[in-house]
Each structure stands twice: as C-alpha cells, then as structure tokens.
Design an enzyme around this catalytic site. Structure first.
Site, PDB file in Angstrom:
ATOM      1  N   TYR A  63       0.859  -1.180   0.000  1.00 18.34           N
ATOM      2  CA  TYR A  63       0.000   0.000   0.000  1.00 18.34           C
ATOM      3  C   TYR A  63       0.899   1.234   0.000  1.00 18.34           C
ATOM      4  CZ  TYR A  63      -4.037  -2.974   1.074  1.00 18.34           C
ATOM      5  OH  TYR A  63      -5.037  -3.917   1.040  1.00 18.34           O
TER       6      TYR A  63
HETATM    7  C1  LIG Z   1      -6.993  -1.818  -7.385  1.00 21.00           C
HETATM    8  C2  LIG Z   1      -5.903  -2.372  -6.514  1.00 21.00           C
HETATM    9  C3  LIG Z   1      -6.153  -3.478  -5.732  1.00 21.00           C
HETATM   10  C4  LIG Z   1      -5.148  -4.041  -4.942  1.00 21.00           C
HETATM   11  N1  LIG Z   1      -5.417  -5.144  -4.193  1.00 21.00           N
HETATM   12  C5  LIG Z   1      -4.440  -5.703  -3.456  1.00 21.00           C
HETATM   13  C6  LIG Z   1      -4.659  -6.890  -2.704  1.00 21.00           C
HETATM   14  O1  LIG Z   1      -5.751  -7.445  -2.687  1.00 21.00           O
HETATM   15  N2  LIG Z   1      -3.636  -7.402  -1.995  1.00 21.00           N
HETATM   16  C7  LIG Z   1      -2.394  -6.817  -1.988  1.00 21.00           C
HETATM   17  O2  LIG Z   1      -1.479  -7.339  -1.350  1.00 21.00           O
HETATM   18  N3  LIG Z   1      -2.166  -5.691  -2.672  1.00 21.00           N
HETATM   19  C8  LIG Z   1      -3.145  -5.135  -3.413  1.00 21.00           C
HETATM   20  N4  LIG Z   1      -2.875  -4.003  -4.123  1.00 21.00           N
HETATM   21  C9  LIG Z   1      -1.529  -3.437  -4.071  1.00 21.00           C
HETATM   22  C10 LIG Z   1      -0.616  -4.155  -5.058  1.00 21.00           C
HETATM   23  O3  LIG Z   1      -0.297  -5.445  -4.586  1.00 21.00           O
HETATM   24  C11 LIG Z   1       0.679  -3.368  -5.219  1.00 21.00           C
HETATM   25  O4  LIG Z   1       0.389  -2.108  -5.759  1.00 21.00           O
HETATM   26  C12 LIG Z   1       1.670  -4.098  -6.104  1.00 21.00           C
HETATM   27  O5  LIG Z   1       2.936  -3.529  -5.944  1.00 21.00           O
HETATM   28  C13 LIG Z   1       1.240  -4.061  -7.550  1.00 21.00           C
HETATM   29  O6  LIG Z   1       2.101  -4.786  -8.374  1.00 21.00           O
HETATM   30  P1  LIG Z   1       2.182  -4.384  -9.918  1.00 21.00           P
HETATM   31  O7  LIG Z   1       3.182  -5.249 -10.552  1.00 21.00           O
HETATM   32  O8  LIG Z   1       0.810  -4.319 -10.474  1.00 21.00           O
HETATM   33  O9  LIG Z   1       2.673  -2.871  -9.788  1.00 21.00           O
HETATM   34  P2  LIG Z   1       3.839  -2.008 -10.429  1.00 21.00           P
HETATM   35  O10 LIG Z   1       3.340  -0.613 -10.303  1.00 21.00           O
HETATM   36  O11 LIG Z   1       4.218  -2.503 -11.758  1.00 21.00           O
HETATM   37  O12 LIG Z   1       5.048  -2.240  -9.434  1.00 21.00           O
HETATM   38  C14 LIG Z   1       4.987  -1.954  -8.038  1.00 21.00           C
HETATM   39  C15 LIG Z   1       6.395  -1.909  -7.459  1.00 21.00           C
HETATM   40  O13 LIG Z   1       7.072  -3.139  -7.709  1.00 21.00           O
HETATM   41  C16 LIG Z   1       8.207  -2.944  -8.560  1.00 21.00           C
HETATM   42  N5  LIG Z   1       8.222  -4.016  -9.556  1.00 21.00           N
HETATM   43  C17 LIG Z   1       7.234  -4.334 -10.422  1.00 21.00           C
HETATM   44  N6  LIG Z   1       7.595  -5.367 -11.181  1.00 21.00           N
HETATM   45  C18 LIG Z   1       8.844  -5.721 -10.805  1.00 21.00           C
HETATM   46  C19 LIG Z   1       9.752  -6.714 -11.244  1.00 21.00           C
HETATM   47  N7  LIG Z   1       9.437  -7.557 -12.231  1.00 21.00           N
HETATM   48  N8  LIG Z   1      10.960  -6.786 -10.650  1.00 21.00           N
HETATM   49  C20 LIG Z   1      11.295  -5.933  -9.659  1.00 21.00           C
HETATM   50  N9  LIG Z   1      10.469  -4.972  -9.198  1.00 21.00           N
HETATM   51  C21 LIG Z   1       9.252  -4.859  -9.770  1.00 21.00           C
HETATM   52  C22 LIG Z   1       7.965  -1.587  -9.193  1.00 21.00           C
HETATM   53  O14 LIG Z   1       9.168  -1.005  -9.634  1.00 21.00           O
HETATM   54  C23 LIG Z   1       7.274  -0.838  -8.089  1.00 21.00           C
HETATM   55  O15 LIG Z   1       8.223  -0.404  -7.150  1.00 21.00           O
HETATM   56  C24 LIG Z   1      -3.867  -3.440  -4.921  1.00 21.00           C
HETATM   57  C25 LIG Z   1      -3.613  -2.303  -5.680  1.00 21.00           C
HETATM   58  C26 LIG Z   1      -4.621  -1.763  -6.478  1.00 21.00           C
HETATM   59  C27 LIG Z   1      -4.326  -0.541  -7.289  1.00 21.00           C
END
Ligand SMILES: Cc1cc2nc3c(=O)[nH]c(=O)nc-3n(C[C@H](O)[C@H](O)[C@H](O)COP(=O)(O)OP(=O)(O)OC[C@H]3O[C@@H](n4cnc5c(N)ncnc54)[C@H](O)[C@@H]3O)c2cc1C
Ligand SMILES: *[C@@H]1O[C@H](CO)[C@@H](O)[C@H](O)[C@H]1NC(C)=O
Ligand SMILES: *[C@@H]1O[C@H](CO)[C@@H](O)[C@H](O)[C@H]1NC(C)=O
Ligand SMILES: *[C@@H]1O[C@H](CO)[C@@H](O)[C@H](O)[C@H]1NC(C)=O
Ligand SMILES: *[C@@H]1O[C@H](CO)[C@@H](O)[C@H](O)[C@H]1NC(C)=O
Ligand SMILES: *[C@@H]1O[C@H](CO)[C@@H](O)[C@H](O)[C@H]1NC(C)=O
Length: 543
Positions: A484
């Site tokens: 979060y």
């Molecule tokens: C609508 C919504 C619902 C959510 N529901 C939940 C939930 O139910 N449970 C929960 O735990 N969280 C939840 N989240 C939070 C979510 O888990 C985090 O925002 C998570 O970081 C998203 O991962 P992403 O790959 O989509 O994000 P990104 O924005 O792509 O990445 C998030 C972070 O991780 C890093 N990162 C991404 N990919 C990699 C990679 N391959 N290698 C190294 N670093 C990387 C990025 O640089 C950034 O710092 C929710 C968020 C939203 C917006």
C-alpha cells in the site's frame, strides 16, 4: 489494448543521429536536451550491440505509440497528467535477454531504471520518478504461466497478472488455488515481491509465503535462480520489494488446495442499526475465528435519507459450506445475524469474481474476465495503511466515526490477521507484520474528477484521518504495508542522507527486518543502481 506501433531499427539510427546533430548545435543553450540525447545515443548503441533484434521493444518520447504504451499500465489517474515527467525511453522486453540488455545498458550510463509489471503501484513509482531522466522497463510481454498440477506448482513470469494465474490454475483444477490479491489485475512482479495477500491469508499466509523459487536479473545483468542468487537475496525478494534487488523475471509458487464449494456473503449495517457494536464484536472474532474464514470490514461515511451516517459492511469468504459458516458465526458473532439466505455457495474461481465485483456473478460473468487486461478506468485514488494491535474501544470508535463523517469521503477497509499469519515468524520473510497484529487498516478514497482542488481535498482528508488514528494504531515504529505504497511516510532523494531517509520509511514497512535488507542490498548492489523513492538504501561508506 491498442497494439503499439513498432519503432524500426532504421528509425533508431535516424533519431539518434538527429539528436546528436541537434545537441551539437545547442550545447550551451540546452544542457538538458544535450544530456538526454547523449544518453539516448549511448543507450541505443549499447542496446543494439546486446540485442539481436530490438525492433518493436524500444519506445522514445518521439514515437507515436509512446503515450499509448505508457498509459496502458497506468492504474491511477493521478499519475496520468501531462505535467508529470515522462520516461526518456520505455523498453517493452519480450525475452529475458532484453531485460539483461536493459540493465547492462542503463547501468553503463547510470540511467535510473523503473520496473513495471502490472502498474498498480499506489504512488505510480513504477513509471514516475523523482529523478530525471529515467527509463521504464515494462514487463507485460513476459507473462508465461505454466501450471503443473501433479507437482502442485506454477511457474509465473513477472508480467502476468494475478487474475491470469487464477485462471490458468482453474483451467487445470477446480480444487487448487493461490493465496494472492483480491484484485485480479495486479501484476505478479510488484504484488508478490511486496508481500501480496488476499482472501486466503488467514489459512495460507501471503503469496510471498508460498514461493519456492525465483529468477532475477541482477545488477550485473546475470540471470540468477534461488540457488545462484543465494538464500539472502531469495529472502529479500519475498516481501522486501523486488525493485531494490534486481528485476524479477519469474516466481515458482506452491499451489494450495481449495474446497469445491466456498461460501461468500456481504452484510452491512449503519450506525442506526448498531454498526458500532458490530465493529466491537468484529474486532474480537475476525482475527481469532476459524482460519478458513476471511471477513474484511469496510467502513464508509454515507448519506442515508439525507442524514449523514457510517456504514459497516462485512465482506467474507469462507473455505467451506454455508451451513458450517452460519453455525460458526451464530455462536461467535451473533451481532452479525448471518443467515443461510445471506450466503452464496460458489466455486473458488467464482468467489474470486464475486470478490472483485459482487454483481458479476448475478450478471453471468465467466472466469474468462480474469484474462482482461484492458481495464483503463481512469480513477484517481489515495491509499494509506496502519496496523491495529489492541482492539479499539467502543467510545474511541465513536470518535473515529464522528471524524470520518466530518471529513466526508475517506474510508477504511480492515483486513483481519491471525491464523496462519500469526504462526509465521516475523523474520521468516521481510514482511514483519505477524503475531500480535489484529488487523491491518487500509485508508482509501477514490474520485473521478481531475481538478487540483479535488486532489488537495482528498489527500488532506486522508492525512487528517491518519493523524487522528495515531492513538489507536501501532507505534515505534508506526507500521505500514509496502504494497500500500504511501510516499507520505518518507521518501528518498538519494543524496548524502540517503541511508537516513531510507530508515524513515524502511522501519515502518519492515521493522527490524530493515537492517538485514540493508545489509543484503549493500552486498549485491553497493552502487545503489536499483533505486526508487522508497527502495532499500545502502549503508553509508565509512569515511
Ligand atoms: C486496485 C488495486 C487493488 C489491490 N489489491 C491488493 C490486494 O488485494 N492485496 C495486496 O497485497 N495488494 C493489493 N494491491 C496493491 C498491489 O499489490 C501493489 O500495488 C503491487 O505492488 C502491484 O504490483 P504491480 O506489478 O501491479 O505494480 P507495479 O506498479 O508494476 O510495481 C509496483 C512496485 O514493484 C516494482 N516491480 C514491479 N515489477 C517488478 C519486477 N518484475 N521486478 C522488480 N520490481 C518490480 C515496481 O518497480 C514498483 O516499485 C492493490 C492495488 C490496487 C491498485
Ligand atoms: C524482429 O522482430 C520483429 C517483431 O517481433 C519481426 O517482425 C521481425 O521479423 C524480426 N526481424 C528479424 C531479423 O528477426
Ligand atoms: C440496537 O441496540 C439497542 C440496544 O441494545 C437495541 O434496543 C436496538 O433494538 C438495536 N437496534 C437494531 C436495529 O438492532
Ligand atoms: C430511510 O429510508 C428507508 C427506506 O426508504 C426507510 O425504511 C427508513 O425508515 C428510513 N430511515 C430513517 C431514519 O428515516
Ligand atoms: C490516461 O490518459 C489517457 C489519455 O487521456 C486516457 O485514455 C486513459 O484512460 C487515462 N488512464 C488513466 C488510468 O487515467
Ligand atoms: C465526498 O463527500 C461529499 C459529502 O458527502 C459528497 O458530496 C461527494 O460526492 C463525495 N465525493 C466522492 C468522490 O465520493
């Protein structure tokens, strides 16, 4: 998703040539442009040397598809403004070797790299930066999922979404699942490395607690697996955030078993219907009840019949049948008044759809919607988090409701812990919030209009409620959940105080695990190449 137009190799060379010429004639008047064109040229020279076919994966700001590619995985409209600094280059890697080249070439010119998988970062830090220029490494093309039901394992590339994972499991088995996000569009790369959780956390812990192997590209561009990265790095990327240690290419996870039938329900009450007593009892029951039962509590200020009040809704998934959960809660949670008619018995995969959108089942949605990546909803939002370790007494709850009603929009989702969460040692992974935590508080507010005044209003509300909650939540440190992401709790500017700045948010997210993360970081990335607004800092050099 619109198919982006590739930039051809010949366009690369024309462009870099053009920029070189431009910079030569503007050396004194346009220093920034000069630096950028120098970086572009050097990056490209390096990248084309390391890549056999780099067409279709490199996007400059001048490419007509640049904005489409950038916008496709923006999930919070706050970071979609033209005033926000855009990356110099986006690389949409299609093979692990493209990731390796991106790391090697960015590092050779010390260009900051932002890694994006699903783009759900609450503060947009996977595609926005407080350092400029920077490059975005976009992982959405790397999304292979292989489910092996016999071994009860799945290999998942970082650019897959959690919904795709659920769907691929469902294709092969109706009695297996994985304990991850309630939101199917989040990306594996960010979600799992940040300690992702979902409705099965009280039974199976976090996504992070169910990983058996991983592949990363390290700071030297090498591909490492669990064995070759070593147990320290393997520990760090299970909750410490991937982006500080390398690029996550894949995780191999242990699947968990789910019953053929699970039960879901939603029950809401307003203050006039004694919501406060319900919350008092919820605090006792939700973190201690049967670990198959996850009862999230939403608290929202609402207007009902022109008068302002608060609604408390319990939204639950039980890994078992309706009769059983009605019986359990009849004894433990009489104020909820759960009846069998309130319950819906579903397959596990349909419970995922229901949790995502409780109307979806009624309207006949099929599990295939979990494969939908085209969810550009243009909603503005802010999230914050806290942990509650001592039940909040009734009179304090009443003060909190009053404050929420006064503010008007900022709401809570309480996520109960206990069960498996309390059995896992707080240093088993970097995620430290285990035994002793009753529930996690999520502050949330969403809005639809993009005016400055609206944003100021909603951010101010969330900070005001956060401040008001101080006496009721964890302290020293006041803990927070990495997934979060909240830049209000501290930010790194990578100056000479980088380590001190890192401690501010680091202890909140990781408590004492922060020190081990810093040691590992200092060993594997001493130059702090993999850095972002809230990355793990390196130890300061001895003078
Ligand atoms: C609508 C919504 C619902 C959510 N529901 C939940 C939930 O139910 N449970 C929960 O735990 N969280 C939840 N989240 C939070 C979510 O888990 C985090 O925002 C998570 O970081 C998203 O991962 P992403 O790959 O989509 O994000 P990104 O924005 O792509 O990445 C998030 C972070 O991780 C890093 N990162 C991404 N990919 C990699 C990679 N391959 N290698 C190294 N670093 C990387 C990025 O640089 C950034 O710092 C929710 C968020 C939203 C917006
Ligand atoms: C390079 O990749 C593009 C797009 O993936 C493809 O169309 C083209 O044929 C490839 N060229 C070579 C020489 O492999
Ligand atoms: C709320 O609680 C009061 C006092 O216990 C009780 O008299 C009343 O019936 C309750 N109201 C509802 C709607 O349950
Ligand atoms: C609010 O409206 C509902 C339905 O219209 C009604 O049943 C209820 O009595 C009203 N409550 C109050 C406090 O007026
Ligand atoms: C971002 O802006 C583009 C172009 O205005 C728009 O199509 C898209 O829906 C927006 N996305 C979000 C998440 O705001
Ligand atoms: C915020 O609350 C006010 C007052 O209740 C309401 O008028 C407004 O629509 C709310 N905004 C949002 C985005 O819900």
């Amino acid at each position: 998703m619109a198919k982006p137009k590739p930039i051809s190799l010949s366009t690369f060379f024309c462009l870099s040539f053009f920029l070189l010429t431009l910079s030569a004639s503007l050396t004194f008047s346009r220093p920034t442009k000069q630096t950028n064109s120098y970086l572009l040229t050097n990056f490209l020279n390096c990248f084309t040397q390391h890549t056999t076919n780099s067409s279709d994966i490199v996007y400059f700001q001048t490419n007509p598809s640049f904005s489409t590619v950038l916008n496709d995985y923006i999930r919070n409209a706050r970071f979609n403004k033209t005033t926000i600094q855009k990356p110099l280059i986006i690389i949409t890697a299609k093979t692990p070797s493209h990731v390796q080249s991106t790391v090697i070439c960015s590092k050779s010119i010390n260009l900051q790299i932002k890694i994006r998988s699903g783009g759900h970062d609450n503060e947009g830090i996977s595609y926005v930066s407080n350092q400029s220029p920077f490059i975005v490494l976009d992982m959405f093309n790397l999304r292979t999922i292989n489910v092996d039901i016999e071994r009860e394992q799945a290999y998942i590339q970082a650019g897959a979404t959690i919904g795709e994972l659920y769907y691929r499991i469902y294709e092969k088995s109706k009695v297996h699942g994985f304990p991850a996000s309630v939101c199917p569009t989040v990306g594996v790369g960010g979600h799992v490395s940040g300690g992702g959780y979902g409705t099965m956390l009280r039974k199976y812990g976090l996504a992070t607690d169910n990983i058996i192997d991983a592949e990363i590209v390290d700071v030297n561009g090498r591909i490492l697996n669990r064995k070759s990265m070593g147990e320290d790095v393997f520990w760090a990327i299970r909750g410490g955030g991937g982006a500080s240690f390398g690029v996550i290419l894949s995780y191999t996870v242990q699947l968990v078993s789910v019953p053929e039938i699970v039960t879901v329900f939603r029950i809401g009450k307003t203050l006039e219907e004694n919501a406060t007593d319900l919350v008092v009892q919820w605090q006792q029951v939700a973190p201690t009840t049967d670990e198959r039962l996850f009862m999230r509590l939403y608290l929202q200020p609402i207007t009902s019949n022109t008068s302002k009040t608060l609604s408390a809704s319990v939204v639950a998934v039980f890994l078992g049948g309706a009769d059983e959960v009605v019986e359990i809660l009849g004894k433990e949670f009489p104020l909820l008044g759960l009846k069998k008619e309130d319950c819906l018995e579903l397959s596990w995969i349909n419970s995922v759809l229901w949790y995502y959108n409780d109307q979806s089942i009624k309207s006949g949605a099929k599990p295939e919607i979990l494969l939908d990546r085209n969810v550009n909803s243009a909603i503005y939002g802010k999230r914050k988090s806290d942990y509650v370790q001592k039940a909040i007494p009734k009179d304090s709850l009443e003060l909190i409701w009053k404050k929420m009603i006064e503010l008007g929009n900022i709401s809570f989702a309480f996520n109960p812990y206990g069960g498996k969460m309390a059995e896992i040692a707080s240093d088993a992974t970097p995620f430290p919030h285990r035994a002793g935590n009753l529930f996690k508080v999520q502050y949330y507010v969403n809005w639809m209009d993009g005016t400055e005044a609206s944003e100021t209003n909603y951010l101010t509300q969330s900070r005001s409620l956060y401040s008001f909650m101080t006496p009721y939540v964890s302290s020293n440190p006041r803990s927070a959940f990495l997934n979060y992401r909240d830049l209000d709790i501290g930010i790194n500017r990578f100056g000479k105080n980088s380590y001190q700045e890192g401690q501010v948010y680091g202890y909140k997210y990781f408590k004492n695990n922060f020190d081990r993360l810093v040691k590992i970081k200092t060993t594997v990335d001493p130059e702090n190449f993999f850095r972002n607004e809230q990355s793990i800092p390196v130890l300061p050099r001895k003078p």
